[in-house]
Design a protein around this motif. Structure first.
Motif, PDB file in Angstrom:
ATOM      1  N   SER A  97      -3.492  -1.845   9.896  1.00 36.58           N
ATOM      2  CA  SER A  97      -3.872  -1.451  11.282  1.00 36.58           C
ATOM      3  C   SER A  97      -2.928  -1.066  12.364  1.00 36.58           C
ATOM      4  N   ASP A  98      -1.698  -1.664  12.128  1.00 41.35           N
ATOM      5  CA  ASP A  98      -0.713  -1.286  12.956  1.00 41.35           C
ATOM      6  C   ASP A  98      -0.065   0.098  12.624  1.00 41.35           C
ATOM      7  N   GLU A 148       0.804  -1.209  -0.171  1.00 46.13           N
ATOM      8  CA  GLU A 148      -0.029  -0.122  -0.040  1.00 46.13           C
ATOM      9  C   GLU A 148       0.907   1.200   0.038  1.00 46.13           C
ATOM     10  N   ASP A 149       1.930   1.311   0.756  1.00 44.00           N
ATOM     11  CA  ASP A 149       2.889   2.363   0.646  1.00 44.00           C
ATOM     12  C   ASP A 149       3.865   2.142   1.273  1.00 44.00           C
ATOM     13  N   VAL A 150       5.111   2.866   0.861  1.00 44.19           N
ATOM     14  CA  VAL A 150       6.452   2.831   1.135  1.00 44.19           C
ATOM     15  C   VAL A 150       7.059   4.106   1.807  1.00 44.19           C
ATOM     16  N   ILE A 151       7.412   4.086   3.267  1.00 42.33           N
ATOM     17  CA  ILE A 151       7.799   5.344   3.904  1.00 42.33           C
ATOM     18  C   ILE A 151       9.373   5.100   4.137  1.00 42.33           C
ATOM     19  N   ASP A 174      -3.672  -6.068   6.080  1.00 38.09           N
ATOM     20  CA  ASP A 174      -3.595  -6.967   7.095  1.00 38.09           C
ATOM     21  C   ASP A 174      -3.718  -8.383   6.544  1.00 38.09           C
ATOM     22  N   TYR A 175      -4.286  -8.773   5.705  1.00 38.41           N
ATOM     23  CA  TYR A 175      -4.377 -10.118   5.329  1.00 38.41           C
ATOM     24  C   TYR A 175      -3.095 -10.299   4.510  1.00 38.41           C
ATOM     25  N   GLN A 176      -2.391  -9.467   3.988  1.00 38.72           N
ATOM     26  CA  GLN A 176      -1.267  -9.749   3.183  1.00 38.72           C
ATOM     27  C   GLN A 176       0.063  -9.616   3.952  1.00 38.72           C
ATOM     28  N   LEU A 177       0.047  -9.381   5.385  1.00 35.78           N
ATOM     29  CA  LEU A 177       1.251  -9.293   6.234  1.00 35.78           C
ATOM     30  C   LEU A 177       2.266 -10.693   6.052  1.00 35.78           C
TER      31      LEU A 177
END
Length: 391
Positions: free
Chosen positions: A342-343, A293-296, A311-314
Motif C-alpha cells: 500500500s505504501d 513481492e519485489d526488490v527494486i 501489508d500483513y508481512q511488514l
C-alpha cells in the motif's frame, strides 16, 4: 655435578620438550657470567660444556699482538710462537683457566639464568602450539572470573574471555565446559596470552564445520554470516553440488544438526538461507520468514534497494526492534528499505501526479517561449518594413 647436569637435561627434554641445545646455550652464557663475576670482569672468556661427559672447561681468549697493552685480552707474538710457531698477529688463542671450585660457583650463579631460559623456551613452545589454533575453535573449562575477564583453561594455558566477547545473558560458572573461538594469540613479556570469544561470527562457521560434514568437506559453503550473539543469526549457504540442497543439509533430519548448534549457543535462533548470485533473489531469501513481492534497486547506487512486502508481512519483515531487516542487510551487504504494498501504491500515485504536473509546467513554459519567439519575429518584420519605406 656432571652426571646430575646431564640427567637434568635429559629430564627437561623428555618431560617438557625443551631441547638440550637451548639449555646448553643458556648454561654456557650463565657460566661466562659467573666466571667474570668471580674471577675477572675484563677477561674475554668462553665456556665449553661437553654434552657426553658433562665436563665444563673455561677458556680465556686472547689476541696475538706485536705489543701487549692488556695482558687479560692480548698475548705477544713472541709468547704465542713458543706455543705454536704458526701463530701470526691477529690470531686468537684459547688458554684454559678453569678454577678448581668453579663447578660449585657456576651451579649457584647459573641456576636463575638457566631457569629463566627454560621458562622462555616453555613460553615459546606454548605460543607456537596455541598460535596454530588461532581462528579455530577449542573446548575449555571455566576456572574463574573478575571484573574484566572470564578465565578459561585450555590445557597448558589460561585464556581470557572479555565482556564484549561473551554472549549477553549467558552465565558462566567454574568447571563449565564451553567451546570458544581463538581470536588471537600474543607473545607478551609475561608469556603467551590467548584471547577467546563466544560472540565472534566465525564461531558459528566453526560450529557448522564440526556438526555438518558437508560444510567441513566443502560441498556446502558458508558464504556470509550475520550475527547478534545470544539472540539471532543468519547464515547464507550455497552448494557446489547441484544435487544437494544446502539449506536442508545444514538443518538436518528434523532439525537435529542445527539444533545441536543452537544448544551450544544457549538457544540462539538460527536462520539458514540459500545464497543466490542474483542479488534480488538473495535479498528476498535473507528476509526469511517474511514473503517478498519485489526488490527494486536504486539506479544511482546498486547497494541500496527497496523491498516490497505484503501489508500483513511488514512487521515480520522488519522484525522485533528491526532485527530481521538489520541482519539481512549485514548478510547481503546492502542497504535495505522495507515498504508495504500500500505504501508503494501511494508512492507511485504521488509519483504519477507529480510527473503529470511536471509535464503541464513544461507545456506552459514551451507555449510562453513560443509566444515570445513569435513576438520577436513580428517586431523584427515591422522594423524591417520601416527601414525600407525610409529609403
Amino acid at each position: 655435578m656432571s652426571k646430575e647436569m646431564l640427567n637434568a637435561l635429559d629430564t627437561l627434554e623428555a618431560e617438557k620438550g625443551i631441547s638440550k641445545e637451548i639449555v646448553i646455550d643458556a648454561l654456557e652464557a650463565a657460566l661466562v657470567s659467573a666466571y667474570k663475576r668471580h674471577y675477572g670482569q675484563s677477561q674475554n672468556v668462553e665456556v665449553d660444556f661437553n654434552e657426553k661427559k658433562g665436563d665444563i672447561h673455561v677458556y680465556a681468549v686472547k689476541e696475538v699482538t706485536e705489543e701487549v697493552m692488556d695482558s687479560q685480552l692480548e698475548v705477544s707474538l713472541k709468547d704465542a710462537m713458543l706455543i705454536n710457531p704458526a701463530y701470526e698477529i691477529g690470531d686468537t688463542i684459547r688458554f684454559e683457566v678453569t678454577p678448581k671450585d668453579f663447578g660449585r660457583i657456576a651451579a649457584q650463579t647459573a641456576k636463575q639464568v638457566i631457569l629463566q631460559r627454560v621458562r622462555e623456551a616453555e613460553r615459546n613452545i606454548i605460543y607456537n602450539e596455541y598460535s596454530a589454533y588461532e581462528n579455530d575453535i577449542m573446548q575449555g573449562v571455566v576456572e574463574r572470573q573478575d571484573n574484566r575477564y572470564i578465565y578459561v583453561n585450555l590445557g597448558k594455558i589460561e585464556a581470557v574471555l572479555s565482556k564484549q566477547d561473551q554472549i549477553p545473558n549467558e552465565h558462566y560458572k567454574p568447571h563449565d565446559r564451553i567451546k570458544v573461538y581463538v581470536s588471537r594469540v600474543e607473545n607478551t613479556s609475561k608469556g603467551p596470552q590467548v584471547f577467546v570469544s563466544r560472540s565472534h561470527p566465525d564461531l558459528l562457521r566453526r560450529l557448522f564445520e564440526q556438526e555438518i560434514p558437508e560444510v567441513y568437506d566443502g560441498i556446502v559453503e558458508i558464504v556470509s554470516i550475520a550475527r547478534e550473539a545470544g539472540d539471532r543469526a543468519k547464515v547464507a549457504v550455497r552448494s557446489t553440488d547441484p544435487n544437494i540442497d544446502p539449506v536442508g543439509t545444514c538443518v538436518g533430519p528434523k532439525g537435529q544438526r542445527v539444533q545441536a548448534i543452537v544448544n551450544e549457543l544457549k538457544g540462539e535462533n538460527m536462520d539458514i538461507v540459500e545464497w543466490n548470485e542474483d542479488p534480488a533473489v538473495f535479498i528476498a531469501n535473507s528476509l526469511n520468514p517474511a514473503q517478498v513481492e519485489d526488490v527494486i534497486f536504486d539506479v544511482r547506487n546498486t547497494k541500496f534497494c527497496t523491498v516490497v512486502v505484503p501489508d500483513y508481512q511488514l512487521s515480520l519483515a522488519i522484525g522485533k526492534r528491526g532485527q530481521n531487516a538489520r541482519l539481512a542487510a549485514k548478510l547481503t551487504a546492502h542497504k535495505i528499505d522495507i515498504k508495504s504494498e500500500s505504501d508503494m501504491e501511494e508512492f507511485y500515485a504521488n509519483y504519477d501526479e507529480s510527473a503529470v504536473e511536471e509535464v503541464k509546467e513544461t507545456e506552459v513554459k514551451d507555449e510562453a517561449t513560443t509566444d515570445a519567439v513569435e513576438e520577436t519575429v513580428v517586431a523584427d518584420d515591422v522594423q524591417t518594413n520601416v527601414s525600407d519605406s525610409e529609403e
